[in-house]
Design a protein around this motif. Structure first.
Motif, PDB file in Angstrom:
ATOM      1  N   SER A  46     -23.140  -1.014 -15.020  1.00  0.00           N
ATOM      2  CA  SER A  46     -24.200  -1.979 -14.705  1.00  0.00           C
ATOM      3  C   SER A  46     -23.741  -3.094 -13.777  1.00  0.00           C
ATOM      4  N   SER A  47     -22.755  -2.825 -12.967  1.00  0.00           N
ATOM      5  CA  SER A  47     -22.310  -3.811 -11.996  1.00  0.00           C
ATOM      6  C   SER A  47     -23.287  -3.848 -10.825  1.00  0.00           C
ATOM      7  N   ILE A  48     -23.528  -5.016 -10.313  1.00  0.00           N
ATOM      8  CA  ILE A  48     -24.427  -5.185  -9.178  1.00  0.00           C
ATOM      9  C   ILE A  48     -23.879  -4.437  -7.962  1.00  0.00           C
ATOM     10  N   LEU A  49     -22.562  -4.435  -7.815  1.00  0.00           N
ATOM     11  CA  LEU A  49     -21.927  -3.747  -6.696  1.00  0.00           C
ATOM     12  C   LEU A  49     -22.180  -2.238  -6.742  1.00  0.00           C
ATOM     13  N   CYS A  50     -22.238  -1.664  -7.941  1.00  0.00           N
ATOM     14  CA  CYS A  50     -22.528  -0.226  -8.077  1.00  0.00           C
ATOM     15  C   CYS A  50     -23.915   0.097  -7.525  1.00  0.00           C
ATOM     16  N   PHE A  51     -24.888  -0.726  -7.866  1.00  0.00           N
ATOM     17  CA  PHE A  51     -26.244  -0.505  -7.374  1.00  0.00           C
ATOM     18  C   PHE A  51     -26.301  -0.679  -5.859  1.00  0.00           C
ATOM     19  N   PHE A  52     -25.580  -1.672  -5.331  1.00  0.00           N
ATOM     20  CA  PHE A  52     -25.552  -1.897  -3.894  1.00  0.00           C
ATOM     21  C   PHE A  52     -24.974  -0.689  -3.170  1.00  0.00           C
ATOM     22  N   MET A  53     -23.835  -0.204  -3.631  1.00  0.00           N
ATOM     23  CA  MET A  53     -23.184   0.918  -2.968  1.00  0.00           C
ATOM     24  C   MET A  53     -24.021   2.202  -3.079  1.00  0.00           C
ATOM     25  N   ALA A  54     -24.646   2.416  -4.221  1.00  0.00           N
ATOM     26  CA  ALA A  54     -25.510   3.587  -4.374  1.00  0.00           C
ATOM     27  C   ALA A  54     -26.733   3.478  -3.464  1.00  0.00           C
ATOM     28  N   ALA A  55     -27.266   2.267  -3.294  1.00  0.00           N
ATOM     29  CA  ALA A  55     -28.417   2.081  -2.402  1.00  0.00           C
ATOM     30  C   ALA A  55     -28.021   2.307  -0.948  1.00  0.00           C
ATOM     31  N   VAL A  56     -26.825   1.882  -0.569  1.00  0.00           N
ATOM     32  CA  VAL A  56     -26.338   2.150   0.793  1.00  0.00           C
ATOM     33  C   VAL A  56     -26.227   3.647   1.006  1.00  0.00           C
ATOM     34  N   PHE A  57     -25.667   4.359   0.028  1.00  0.00           N
ATOM     35  CA  PHE A  57     -25.581   5.813   0.147  1.00  0.00           C
ATOM     36  C   PHE A  57     -26.969   6.439   0.249  1.00  0.00           C
ATOM     37  N   ALA A  58     -27.913   5.974  -0.591  1.00  0.00           N
ATOM     38  CA  ALA A  58     -29.272   6.524  -0.571  1.00  0.00           C
ATOM     39  C   ALA A  58     -29.915   6.339   0.794  1.00  0.00           C
ATOM     40  N   CYS A  59     -29.702   5.187   1.399  1.00  0.00           N
ATOM     41  CA  CYS A  59     -30.292   4.925   2.709  1.00  0.00           C
ATOM     42  C   CYS A  59     -29.633   5.775   3.790  1.00  0.00           C
ATOM     43  N   ILE A  60     -28.322   5.931   3.729  1.00  0.00           N
ATOM     44  CA  ILE A  60     -27.640   6.773   4.708  1.00  0.00           C
ATOM     45  C   ILE A  60     -28.127   8.211   4.593  1.00  0.00           C
ATOM     46  N   TYR A  61     -28.223   8.702   3.366  1.00  0.00           N
ATOM     47  CA  TYR A  61     -28.739  10.056   3.147  1.00  0.00           C
ATOM     48  C   TYR A  61     -30.156  10.196   3.699  1.00  0.00           C
ATOM     49  N   SER A  62     -30.993   9.209   3.418  1.00  0.00           N
ATOM     50  CA  SER A  62     -32.392   9.263   3.849  1.00  0.00           C
ATOM     51  C   SER A  62     -32.514   9.225   5.367  1.00  0.00           C
ATOM     52  N   GLU A  63     -31.732   8.389   6.006  1.00  0.00           N
ATOM     53  CA  GLU A  63     -31.776   8.301   7.471  1.00  0.00           C
ATOM     54  C   GLU A  63     -31.328   9.616   8.107  1.00  0.00           C
ATOM     55  N   ILE A  64     -30.273  10.199   7.574  1.00  0.00           N
ATOM     56  CA  ILE A  64     -29.785  11.467   8.130  1.00  0.00           C
ATOM     57  C   ILE A  64     -30.802  12.581   7.919  1.00  0.00           C
ATOM     58  N   MET A  65     -31.347  12.682   6.707  1.00  0.00           N
ATOM     59  CA  MET A  65     -32.320  13.752   6.426  1.00  0.00           C
ATOM     60  C   MET A  65     -33.608  13.550   7.223  1.00  0.00           C
ATOM     61  N   ALA A  66     -34.004  12.320   7.442  1.00  0.00           N
ATOM     62  CA  ALA A  66     -35.213  12.061   8.225  1.00  0.00           C
ATOM     63  C   ALA A  66     -35.035  12.520   9.663  1.00  0.00           C
ATOM     64  N   ARG A  67     -33.853  12.328  10.200  1.00  0.00           N
ATOM     65  CA  ARG A  67     -33.594  12.779  11.574  1.00  0.00           C
ATOM     66  C   ARG A  67     -33.470  14.298  11.646  1.00  0.00           C
ATOM     67  N   ILE A  68     -32.849  14.903  10.655  1.00  0.00           N
ATOM     68  CA  ILE A  68     -32.698  16.363  10.655  1.00  0.00           C
ATOM     69  C   ILE A  68     -34.052  17.048  10.503  1.00  0.00           C
ATOM     70  N   LEU A  69     -34.866  16.572   9.553  1.00  0.00           N
ATOM     71  CA  LEU A  69     -36.151  17.221   9.255  1.00  0.00           C
ATOM     72  C   LEU A  69     -37.328  16.625  10.031  1.00  0.00           C
ATOM     73  N   LYS A  70     -37.050  15.616  10.876  1.00  0.00           N
ATOM     74  CA  LYS A  70     -38.084  14.962  11.689  1.00  0.00           C
ATOM     75  C   LYS A  70     -39.271  14.506  10.825  1.00  0.00           C
ATOM     76  N   THR A  71     -38.918  13.717   9.828  1.00  0.00           N
ATOM     77  CA  THR A  71     -39.872  13.198   8.855  1.00  0.00           C
ATOM     78  C   THR A  71     -39.616  11.699   8.714  1.00  0.00           C
ATOM     79  N   PRO A  72     -40.617  10.895   8.366  1.00  0.00           N
ATOM     80  CA  PRO A  72     -40.365   9.459   8.150  1.00  0.00           C
ATOM     81  C   PRO A  72     -39.327   9.219   7.050  1.00  0.00           C
ATOM     82  N   VAL A  73     -38.547   8.181   7.222  1.00  0.00           N
ATOM     83  CA  VAL A  73     -37.459   7.862   6.292  1.00  0.00           C
ATOM     84  C   VAL A  73     -37.997   7.551   4.899  1.00  0.00           C
ATOM     85  N   THR A  74     -39.180   6.966   4.819  1.00  0.00           N
ATOM     86  CA  THR A  74     -39.728   6.581   3.509  1.00  0.00           C
ATOM     87  C   THR A  74     -39.913   7.776   2.590  1.00  0.00           C
ATOM     88  N   THR A  75     -40.122   8.954   3.160  1.00  0.00           N
ATOM     89  CA  THR A  75     -40.272  10.156   2.345  1.00  0.00           C
ATOM     90  C   THR A  75     -39.022  10.385   1.511  1.00  0.00           C
TER      91      THR A  75
END
Length: 148
Positions: free
Chosen positions: A50-79
């Motif tokens: 439950s460290s705040i840093l854990c949530f921050f790092m996981a959110a950074v990973f989630a955003c990186i994953y989302s940005e990459i998948m959005a570019r690969i699948l040509k879909t909006p990042v919010t999906t």
């Protein structure tokens, strides 16, 4: 950890169905949720639960994953970003804060509520941080390609 991540993947898949995500986007969105939770569990094992840093790092990973998948699948990042951060959202903590308030434990309610706000803020800052890096790099790539 892997079984827990698979459960989260299934829960995110169900959330995606409710959110009307279709086809391969549904699969990759739920996969993002499962992988994000797996990374959160790894970070919490080494940094602390439950460290705040854990949530921050996981959110950074989630955003990186989302940005990459959005570019690969040509879909909006919010999906993808919504499916990826759903496991991180501190809904249980908010429920506990309201429950403590209703029970009359104001100090404990405020303590839980502030921790919940800190978690939500760290998730938002993590997404903002990673998204800004992607947008800045895309801007500079366009400028470089335009000047050639």
């Amino acid at each position: 950890m892997i079984i827990n991540s698979i459960y989260i993947l299934i829960a995110t898949l169900c959330f995606g169905i409710i959110g009307n995500v279709r086809g391969k986007n549904l699969i990759f969105s739920s996969l993002g949720g499962g992988i994000t939770w797996f990374f959160y569990l790894i970070f919490s094992r080494y940094i602390g639960p439950s460290s705040i840093l854990c949530f921050f790092m996981a959110a950074v990973f989630a955003c990186i994953y989302s940005e990459i998948m959005a570019r690969i699948l040509k879909t909006p990042v919010t999906t993808f970003i919504i499916g990826a951060i759903i496991p991180l959202v501190p809904g249980g903590n908010m429920y506990n804060a309201m429950f403590q308030y209703v029970q009359g434990n104001i100090n404990q309610s405020l303590s839980i509520a502030f921790k919940t706000l800190a978690i939500a803020g760290s998730i938002a800052i993590g997404i903002f941080f990673a998204s800004s890096i992607f947008k800045t790099s895309a801007f500079f790539n366009r400028k470089i390609l335009k000047n050639r």
